[in-house]
Motif scaffolding. Structure first.
Motif, PDB file in Angstrom:
ATOM      1  N   PHE A  48       0.812  -1.218   0.000  1.00  0.00           N
ATOM      2  CA  PHE A  48       0.000   0.000   0.000  1.00  0.00           C
ATOM      3  C   PHE A  48       0.850   1.275   0.000  1.00  0.00           C
ATOM      4  O   PHE A  48       0.435   2.292  -0.559  1.00  0.00           O
ATOM      5  N   LEU A  49       2.044   1.238   0.565  1.00  0.00           N
ATOM      6  CA  LEU A  49       2.948   2.390   0.454  1.00  0.00           C
ATOM      7  C   LEU A  49       3.349   2.603  -1.006  1.00  0.00           C
ATOM      8  O   LEU A  49       3.343   3.736  -1.507  1.00  0.00           O
ATOM      9  N   LEU A  50       3.681   1.511  -1.689  1.00  0.00           N
ATOM     10  CA  LEU A  50       4.019   1.603  -3.116  1.00  0.00           C
ATOM     11  C   LEU A  50       2.817   2.045  -3.942  1.00  0.00           C
ATOM     12  O   LEU A  50       2.942   2.866  -4.856  1.00  0.00           O
ATOM     13  N   MET A  51       1.635   1.512  -3.619  1.00  0.00           N
ATOM     14  CA  MET A  51       0.430   1.857  -4.370  1.00  0.00           C
ATOM     15  C   MET A  51       0.092   3.333  -4.219  1.00  0.00           C
ATOM     16  O   MET A  51      -0.212   4.012  -5.202  1.00  0.00           O
ATOM     17  N   VAL A  52       0.152   3.846  -2.996  1.00  0.00           N
ATOM     18  CA  VAL A  52      -0.133   5.270  -2.773  1.00  0.00           C
ATOM     19  C   VAL A  52       0.878   6.134  -3.532  1.00  0.00           C
ATOM     20  O   VAL A  52       0.512   7.137  -4.148  1.00  0.00           O
ATOM     21  N   SER A  53       2.136   5.733  -3.529  1.00  0.00           N
ATOM     22  CA  SER A  53       3.163   6.478  -4.266  1.00  0.00           C
ATOM     23  C   SER A  53       2.886   6.457  -5.764  1.00  0.00           C
ATOM     24  O   SER A  53       2.947   7.488  -6.435  1.00  0.00           O
ATOM     25  N   GLY A  54       2.574   5.287  -6.289  1.00  0.00           N
ATOM     26  CA  GLY A  54       2.292   5.157  -7.713  1.00  0.00           C
ATOM     27  C   GLY A  54       1.056   5.934  -8.139  1.00  0.00           C
ATOM     28  O   GLY A  54       1.062   6.626  -9.163  1.00  0.00           O
ATOM     29  N   ILE A  55      -0.001   5.850  -7.352  1.00  0.00           N
ATOM     30  CA  ILE A  55      -1.228   6.582  -7.669  1.00  0.00           C
ATOM     31  C   ILE A  55      -0.980   8.083  -7.605  1.00  0.00           C
ATOM     32  O   ILE A  55      -1.493   8.844  -8.428  1.00  0.00           O
ATOM     33  N   SER A  56      -0.188   8.511  -6.643  1.00  0.00           N
ATOM     34  CA  SER A  56       0.156   9.941  -6.555  1.00  0.00           C
ATOM     35  C   SER A  56       0.865  10.403  -7.824  1.00  0.00           C
ATOM     36  O   SER A  56       0.570  11.476  -8.358  1.00  0.00           O
ATOM     37  N   LEU A  57       1.780   9.588  -8.314  1.00  0.00           N
ATOM     38  CA  LEU A  57       2.497   9.942  -9.548  1.00  0.00           C
ATOM     39  C   LEU A  57       1.571   9.917 -10.760  1.00  0.00           C
ATOM     40  O   LEU A  57       1.690  10.767 -11.650  1.00  0.00           O
TER      41      LEU A  57
END
Length: 93
Positions: A48-57
């Motif tokens: 979920f940390l990676l997902m939030v980062s990816g979605i932010s980008l």
């Protein structure tokens, strides 16, 4: 010829909006489950940390190119994934 380009642009944006809607709605069951059960033990914090980062980008990219589909879908998805992430941090023990 100009009308075909406009029609294609509308079709492309419609496909993007549909795809964004489906992938965004896919997070709702997880959000509901975490908040209903007050448990996030089995959820991967790293994912979920990676997902939030990816979605932010993706959201930043959508803003940069002016894509309504990317902006709308990723704005809502970011909120949903943040709710799961908050649930993980709060109830993930």
């Amino acid at each position: 010829m100009g009308n075909a380009l406009i029609d294609n642009a509308v079709l492309f944006e419609a496909v993007g909006l549909l795809a964004g809607t489906l992938t965004t709605v896919a997070y709702l069951p997880q959000v509901i489950q975490v908040w209903r059960t007050r448990s996030a033990r089995d959820i991967s914090l790293g994912m979920f940390l990676l997902m939030v980062s990816g979605i932010s980008l993706w959201l930043v990219y959508g803003l940069m190119i002016g894509s309504v589909a990317l902006i709308a879908a990723n704005s809502v998805t970011l909120v949903l994934t943040m709710l799961v992430l908050i649930g993980k941090l709060k109830y993930g023990r």
